[in-house]
Design an enzyme around this catalytic site. Structure first.
Site, PDB file in Angstrom:
ATOM      1  CB  ALA A 118      -0.934  -0.006   1.216  1.00 17.94           C
ATOM      2  CE  LYS A 163       6.505  -1.586  14.138  1.00 16.07           C
ATOM      3  NZ  LYS A 163       5.220  -1.975  14.780  1.00 16.07           N
ATOM      4  CB  THR A 187       3.471  -6.758   1.281  1.00 16.47           C
ATOM      5  OG1 THR A 187       2.551  -5.704   1.589  1.00 16.47           O
ATOM      6  CG2 THR A 187       3.327  -7.136  -0.185  1.00 16.47           C
ATOM      7  CB  ALA A 244       0.840 -12.069   0.771  1.00 14.96           C
ATOM      8  CD  GLN A 245       2.705 -19.307   2.215  1.00 11.24           C
ATOM      9  OE1 GLN A 245       1.687 -19.997   2.156  1.00 11.24           O
ATOM     10  NE2 GLN A 245       3.737 -19.649   2.940  1.00 11.24           N
ATOM     11  CD  GLU A 275      -5.939 -17.877  -3.159  1.00 17.35           C
ATOM     12  OE1 GLU A 275      -6.534 -16.988  -2.508  1.00 17.35           O
ATOM     13  OE2 GLU A 275      -4.707 -17.904  -3.295  1.00 17.35           O
ATOM     14  CG  HIS A 325      -4.826 -18.391   6.617  1.00 20.53           C
ATOM     15  ND1 HIS A 325      -4.767 -19.749   6.364  1.00 20.53           N
ATOM     16  CD2 HIS A 325      -4.666 -17.784   5.415  1.00 20.53           C
ATOM     17  CE1 HIS A 325      -4.576 -19.948   5.066  1.00 20.53           C
ATOM     18  NE2 HIS A 325      -4.518 -18.773   4.469  1.00 20.53           N
ATOM     19  NE  ARG A 360      -8.045 -16.917   3.259  1.00 16.65           N
ATOM     20  CZ  ARG A 360      -7.065 -16.065   3.028  1.00 16.65           C
ATOM     21  NH1 ARG A 360      -6.968 -14.962   3.748  1.00 16.65           N
ATOM     22  NH2 ARG A 360      -6.176 -16.293   2.081  1.00 16.65           N
ATOM     23  CG  HIS A 374      -4.294 -14.409   7.618  1.00 15.32           C
ATOM     24  ND1 HIS A 374      -2.949 -14.571   7.374  1.00 15.32           N
ATOM     25  CD2 HIS A 374      -4.880 -14.213   6.403  1.00 15.32           C
ATOM     26  CE1 HIS A 374      -2.726 -14.487   6.068  1.00 15.32           C
ATOM     27  NE2 HIS A 374      -3.866 -14.252   5.460  1.00 15.32           N
ATOM     28  CD  GLU A 417      -3.939  -6.787   7.666  1.00 16.37           C
ATOM     29  OE1 GLU A 417      -4.374  -7.544   8.539  1.00 16.37           O
ATOM     30  OE2 GLU A 417      -2.850  -6.979   7.078  1.00 16.37           O
ATOM     31  NE  ARG A 463      -7.872 -11.011   3.612  1.00 19.44           N
ATOM     32  CZ  ARG A 463      -6.943 -11.770   3.042  1.00 19.44           C
ATOM     33  NH1 ARG A 463      -6.647 -11.609   1.762  1.00 19.44           N
ATOM     34  NH2 ARG A 463      -6.308 -12.686   3.728  1.00 19.44           N
ATOM     35  CG  LEU A 487      -1.627  -8.960  -1.605  1.00 16.14           C
ATOM     36  CD1 LEU A 487      -0.792 -10.038  -2.289  1.00 16.14           C
ATOM     37  CD2 LEU A 487      -0.723  -8.079  -0.750  1.00 16.14           C
TER      38      LEU A 487
END
Length: 529
Positions: A15, A36, A44, A47-48, A116, A244, A292, A353, A377, A388, A394
């Site tokens: 983002a 930070k 990010t 994320a797979q 998915e 998740h 999910r 998650h 996020e 979600r 993403l």
């Protein structure tokens, strides 16, 4: 020390970097990108699965993606936000590719699309099983090459600056609150510097670290949401925490737990008990490809009624070489634990998650505070509703980063730097004894949230969480007032704020909806647990 930037970006994931690149190309001013840790540690990169976008119009279309999103969101998604993301997703993919991100293609040179849970078609673009890492790599390279972007790594945002810091009493009913920048901790001097900006973007990511077990890195402490809330911004839908369903069960790794991507179930993996028995047929006709929230609750229920620490994913019926090619990193990770996923089950369990709520923004990504935008996020666009849909996050980040950039570029010439902002008062010290208290309190927040504000909730559990968090809040605020600002105590403050928001908004929702399931308002018999 005072620094001035036209655009201040707090957060270095997809983002923040997408927005920084979008405003930087205009040449309208200097851009500071503050993160930070280092850029490569953003959430990010973890994320797979991939990025959802309608790219194969021969079989897929926007309407199907819109419907899938609304169904997964339990019918409380903002329709305008859903259409905005879905219809602008293909252009966002083009932007990522132009910035240097690569997605896998098939032998015909077309995108190799996955499917998915919750998706009615194959529309997930990916890069093997490390899509987030590839996106982070591509964007980092583009950002570091851009001369208009100053990257400040290991800098920690303490508070955003509003009229409150000019001595004006600001409440949640105060009209026209404005953001003038942020107070940011410099790691070299350990001093809090004043960053003045014309426009500020919050892109600080998620909140997973407030739970004892999460797929998020330890840096996901909800900083942006907490800072915006303290500045009196509107924060919404915090009760909708996505767990998740499948992280690798490994008691020695809790932050972050290793993610077993949703794409593995799309590929054909089957959920089973350790004895080999399937169970998803008891919960949803879509079986292992259910959304999910349904899968996570089903696994949680099976673990409770059978006294298990985990259930299993079974890939042993799939071609071994194809499995290794699709999921090389998961294969290697499991093999390092003595598990050959082509021959053995993968032990999995649910884990905190993703946050569907956050700083409420409009279609331009602007918050209720003028000159303050939020993307990714930490924001609440309304896209996700109560839950979600896999791989929508993403793409949402890129679409809204571009929308926020376009709006900010139209408005930035109307703003100027507020030179009346005072510098941070950095009086105080922090002893080793106080540091031990901070560490213990962080652990306590995780236990409170996991035990009482988890996958399945109740009024009694939420009340207990509220009481415990209230005590921690009072103790921590008293400590914060008399010590120097450090990253550790600021993170603790933010975690407590975020835990409070999740708990309060969960108490306020008098129904089971989406990711918020409570035994006091059950939808199904198996919620009585």
């Amino acid at each position: 020390m005072i620094q001035k930037f036209d655009f201040l970006v707090i957060g270095g994931g997809i983002a923040g970097m997408s927005y920084a690149l979008s405003v930087a190309k205009s040449g309208k001013g200097k851009v500071a990108l503050v993160c930070k840790t280092t850029l490569d540690e953003a959430n990010t990169a973890k994320a797979q699965g991939g990025v959802a976008a309608v790219t194969n119009l021969d079989v897929d279309n926007f309407e199907k993606h819109i419907n899938d999103t609304i169904i997964a969101g339990d019918y409380i998604s903002d329709l305008a936000a859903v259409k905005h993301v879905v219809c602008n997703a293909p252009n966002a993919i083009k932007a990522l590719v132009q910035w240097g991100v690569e997605f896998d293609k098939n032998g015909k040179g077309e995108y190799d699309l996955h499917r998915e849970g919750g998706h009615s078609d194959f529309r997930i673009l990916h890069h093997a099983d490390d899509t987030g890492f590839e996106i982070q790599r591509g964007l980092m390279a583009a950002v570091r090459k851009n001369e208009n972007i100053t990257v400040l790594e290991n800098h920690y945002a303490v508070e955003i600056i509003t009229q409150h810091h000019l001595g004006v009493q600001v409440t949640r009913k105060t009209p026209n609150i404005e953001c003038y920048g942020a107070y940011i901790l410099n790691p070299e001097t350990q001093k809090v510097d004043t960053f003045l900006s014309k426009v500020t973007l919050m892109a600080t990511g998620g909140v997973g670290a407030v739970y004892a077990m999460t797929s998020n890195p330890v840096i996901a402490t909800g900083d942006g949401i907490a800072m915006a809330y303290r500045a009196k911004a509107t924060v919404k839908d915090m009760e909708f925490v996505q767990f998740h369903p499948t992280v690798l069960y490994n008691p020695s790794e809790t932050h972050p737990a290793f993610l077993i991507t949703e794409a593995m179930r799309g590929y054909g993996a089957v959920l089973r008990l350790p004895n080999g028995k399937e169970f998803m047929q008891k919960y949803d006709e879509r079986l292992s490809l259910a959304p999910r929230d349904i899968v996570a609750r089903a696994i949680d229920h099976e673990m409770k009624i059978h006294g298990l620490d985990y259930v299993c994913l079974d890939l042993t019926h799939k071609d071994a070489e194809e499995t290794k090619r699709h999921f090389p990193h998961i294969y290697e990770k499991c093999l390092s634990m003595g598990i050959d996923i082509t021959k053995q089950y993968i032990p999995v369990c649910p884990s905190a998650h993703y946050m569907c709520g956050g700083i409420k923004v409009d279609l331009n990504g602007e918050s209720s505070i003028s000159r303050l935008y939020a993307v990714g996020e930490c924001s609440c666009t309304g896209l996700h509703g109560g839950n979600r849909l896999a791989s929508n996050s993403l793409i949402e980040a890129v679409v809204y980063a571009q929308s926020a950039a376009e709006h900010a570029l139209l408005m930035v010439d109307n703003y100027d730097f507020n030179l009346k902002v005072p510098e941070w008062n950095d009086e105080g010290t922090l002893t080793n004894e106080e540091h031990v208290l901070i560490t213990q309190s962080v652990r306590e927040v995780g236990e409170i949230m996991s035990n009482y504000v988890g996958i399945v909730r109740s009024n009694l559990r939420l009340k207990r969480a509220w009481d415990r968090l209230d005590l921690l809040y009072e103790e921590t605020e008293e400590l914060f007032k008399r010590v120097t600002a450090t990253k550790d105590i600021c993170e603790l403050r933010n975690m407590i704020n975020v835990g409070y928001l999740i708990t309060r908004q969960a108490i306020e929702r008098k129904e089971s909806r989406g990711l918020h399931y409570t035994v006091d308002y059950p939808k199904h018999a198996y919620d009585q647990q």
